[in-house]
Design an enzyme around this catalytic site. Sequence first.
Site, short mmCIF file in Angstrom:
data_model
loop_
_atom_site.label_atom_id
_atom_site.label_comp_id
_atom_site.label_asym_id
_atom_site.label_seq_id
_atom_site.Cartn_x
_atom_site.Cartn_y
_atom_site.Cartn_z
N THR A 270 0.83 -1.21 0.00
CA THR A 270 0.00 0.00 0.00
C THR A 270 0.86 1.26 0.00
OG1 THR A 270 -1.70 -1.20 1.20
CG2 THR A 270 -1.83 1.21 1.25
N HIS B 263 -5.63 0.43 -7.54
CA HIS B 263 -6.38 -0.31 -6.52
C HIS B 263 -6.51 -1.76 -6.98
CE1 HIS B 263 -9.74 -1.68 -3.99
NE2 HIS B 263 -10.23 -2.18 -5.10
P1 IDP Z 1 -4.70 -1.06 -0.54
O1 IDP Z 1 -4.99 -0.04 -1.62
O2 IDP Z 1 -3.27 -1.53 -0.64
O3 IDP Z 1 -5.68 -2.18 -0.50
P2 IDP Z 1 -6.07 0.05 1.74
O4 IDP Z 1 -5.66 -0.10 3.17
O5 IDP Z 1 -7.27 -0.69 1.27
O6 IDP Z 1 -4.79 -0.29 0.85
O7 IDP Z 1 -6.29 1.60 1.50
C1 IDP Z 1 -6.95 2.07 0.35
C2 IDP Z 1 -6.20 3.28 -0.18
O8 IDP Z 1 -6.29 4.32 0.77
C3 IDP Z 1 -4.71 3.06 -0.37
O9 IDP Z 1 -4.40 2.48 -1.63
C4 IDP Z 1 -4.18 4.46 -0.29
O10 IDP Z 1 -4.35 5.16 -1.51
C5 IDP Z 1 -5.10 5.08 0.73
N1 IDP Z 1 -4.48 5.05 2.06
C6 IDP Z 1 -4.40 4.01 2.91
N2 IDP Z 1 -3.75 4.32 4.02
C7 IDP Z 1 -3.41 5.64 3.87
C8 IDP Z 1 -2.71 6.58 4.69
O11 IDP Z 1 -2.27 6.27 5.79
N3 IDP Z 1 -2.55 7.83 4.20
C9 IDP Z 1 -3.05 8.20 2.97
N4 IDP Z 1 -3.71 7.36 2.17
C10 IDP Z 1 -3.88 6.10 2.62
MG MG Z 2 -7.76 -2.11 -0.08
#
Ligand code: IDP
Ligand code: MG
Length: 160
Positions: free
Chosen positions: A102, A126
């Site tokens: 991520t 995503h």
């Molecule tokens: P993923 O995309 O790897 O599945 P998720 O935890 O589902 O990760 O989070 C969705 C999206 O939210 C991430 O791809 C990223 O763009 C954003 N995101 C997640 N955590 C953070 C953060 O701590 N700061 C800013 N954006 C975040």
């Molecule tokens: Mg996700």
Amino acid sequence: MSANEEQTFIAIKPDGVQRGLIGPIISRFENRGFKLVAMKLTSPARSTSRSTTLISPPSPSSRVSLPQSTNTTEDMLSGPICAMVWEGKDAVKTGRVLLGATNPLASAPGTIRGDYAIDVGRNVCHGSDSVENAKKEIALWFGASEVLKYTSAQAAWVYE
Ligand code: IDP
Ligand code: MG
């Protein structure tokens, strides 16, 4: 559905589209041997529920829940995204391996995020995190007739 027909929802986020990364990202999946079975370029519209932030394309029939944070929602609403369904053996798990971690700074070189991104809020793509969520996301974004069934000419050379 056979083992080679697992499907995952992959979206190139607005930052990835604006940076001209649609082609390179599609190539990663094509080159690995996965089969593209649905794709659309669309500008998501805002739609919210109590528990989840929903990002919806113009058609009310298809919606997807992607990010949780408000910042991420704004990121997702900032321009067109390229929504896709990729099919193949272990497509969900392997799709996430192709994407990378991520946080792009923790992503290995050779992954999409590890090669094309730096900040977590600009991580260009995503990918569904489970088969169950993939089914939901695909159903939210695409009508049944938009997800195509066809035999890839490469199949016999990709799968033993
Ligand atoms: P993923 O995309 O790897 O599945 P998720 O935890 O589902 O990760 O989070 C969705 C999206 O939210 C991430 O791809 C990223 O763009 C954003 N995101 C997640 N955590 C953070 C953060 O701590 N700061 C800013 N954006 C975040
Ligand atoms: Mg996700």
